[in-house]
Motif scaffolding. Sequence first.
Motif, PDB file in Angstrom:
ATOM      1  N   ASP A  34      22.809  13.966  14.114  1.00  0.00           N
ATOM      2  CA  ASP A  34      24.338  13.750  14.265  1.00  0.00           C
ATOM      3  C   ASP A  34      24.911  12.387  13.959  1.00  0.00           C
ATOM      4  O   ASP A  34      25.758  12.308  13.313  1.00  0.00           O
ATOM      5  CB  ASP A  34      24.708  14.435  15.396  1.00  0.00           C
ATOM      6  N   LYS A  35      24.093  11.623  14.475  1.00  0.00           N
ATOM      7  CA  LYS A  35      24.355   9.804  14.433  1.00  0.00           C
ATOM      8  C   LYS A  35      24.359   9.422  12.926  1.00  0.00           C
ATOM      9  O   LYS A  35      25.280   9.132  12.515  1.00  0.00           O
ATOM     10  CB  LYS A  35      23.597   9.045  15.053  1.00  0.00           C
ATOM     11  N   ALA A  36      23.309  10.110  12.356  1.00  0.00           N
ATOM     12  CA  ALA A  36      23.316   9.731  10.864  1.00  0.00           C
ATOM     13  C   ALA A  36      24.394  10.521   9.973  1.00  0.00           C
ATOM     14  O   ALA A  36      24.870   9.497   9.088  1.00  0.00           O
ATOM     15  CB  ALA A  36      22.136  10.247  10.426  1.00  0.00           C
ATOM     16  N   ILE A  37      24.806  11.638  10.286  1.00  0.00           N
ATOM     17  CA  ILE A  37      25.781  12.130   9.746  1.00  0.00           C
ATOM     18  C   ILE A  37      27.338  11.582   9.956  1.00  0.00           C
ATOM     19  O   ILE A  37      28.013  11.381   9.344  1.00  0.00           O
ATOM     20  CB  ILE A  37      25.990  13.765   9.972  1.00  0.00           C
ATOM     21  N   LEU A  38      27.405  11.189  11.369  1.00  0.00           N
ATOM     22  CA  LEU A  38      28.673  10.764  11.541  1.00  0.00           C
ATOM     23  C   LEU A  38      28.786   9.120  10.932  1.00  0.00           C
ATOM     24  O   LEU A  38      29.854   8.861  10.522  1.00  0.00           O
ATOM     25  CB  LEU A  38      28.725  10.384  13.246  1.00  0.00           C
ATOM     26  N   ASP A  39      27.801   8.321  11.013  1.00  0.00           N
ATOM     27  CA  ASP A  39      27.625   7.242  10.318  1.00  0.00           C
ATOM     28  C   ASP A  39      28.044   7.228   8.686  1.00  0.00           C
ATOM     29  O   ASP A  39      28.865   6.407   8.322  1.00  0.00           O
ATOM     30  CB  ASP A  39      26.495   6.451  10.530  1.00  0.00           C
ATOM     31  N   ALA A  40      27.311   8.314   8.121  1.00  0.00           N
ATOM     32  CA  ALA A  40      27.755   8.511   6.848  1.00  0.00           C
ATOM     33  C   ALA A  40      29.341   8.802   6.500  1.00  0.00           C
ATOM     34  O   ALA A  40      29.796   8.297   5.710  1.00  0.00           O
ATOM     35  CB  ALA A  40      27.050   9.671   6.242  1.00  0.00           C
ATOM     36  N   GLY A  41      29.817   9.719   7.598  1.00  0.00           N
ATOM     37  CA  GLY A  41      31.302   9.877   7.446  1.00  0.00           C
ATOM     38  C   GLY A  41      32.243   8.785   7.660  1.00  0.00           C
ATOM     39  O   GLY A  41      32.950   8.652   6.936  1.00  0.00           O
ATOM     40  N   ALA A  42      31.833   8.032   8.456  1.00  0.00           N
ATOM     41  CA  ALA A  42      32.484   6.786   8.820  1.00  0.00           C
ATOM     42  C   ALA A  42      32.455   5.712   7.328  1.00  0.00           C
ATOM     43  O   ALA A  42      33.152   5.245   7.275  1.00  0.00           O
ATOM     44  CB  ALA A  42      31.933   5.906   9.906  1.00  0.00           C
TER      45      ALA A  42
END
Length: 147
Positions: A34-42
């Motif tokens: 989830d952190k990797a996905i959220l960082d990608a979104g940011a």
Amino acid sequence: MYCTLEDLTKQLPVETILSLTSTEDDEIDTEVTDKAILDAGAEIDGYAAKQYKVPFKNVPAVIRKFAVDIALYNLFSRRGFSEDTQDEVIILRYKAAIKFLENLAKGIVQIGAAEVGESATTNMSQLTAATIKNEARIFTRTKMRGY
């Protein structure tokens, strides 16, 4: 979030993602993914905000694709990259995503159905109309005759 764990597992085997998130109970650590996905979104939002309203309500397919590529890059970077072919592919896909996002920010490419919005620095809906007021002209064509 512009992609999901399911999107990641469509690109890589579950075992690979499991090895990248490394939990003791042989389950994917969803906190890490989830952190990797959220960082990608940011990261995507940072570029896209120059041309579009972010976050996207309806995620364009190309944004989902690049979110997956960036999230996988984030996961691989946790353990470091090797000379492995798979690692090279992940790096190349990440670089392609960033190149696309740079072009998106410059307005060179477009993502189609997304809502074009104001840039991060200017909110056009908050601007008011300008009023221009001129004083009477001192010199006109008729006033200049004879000089």
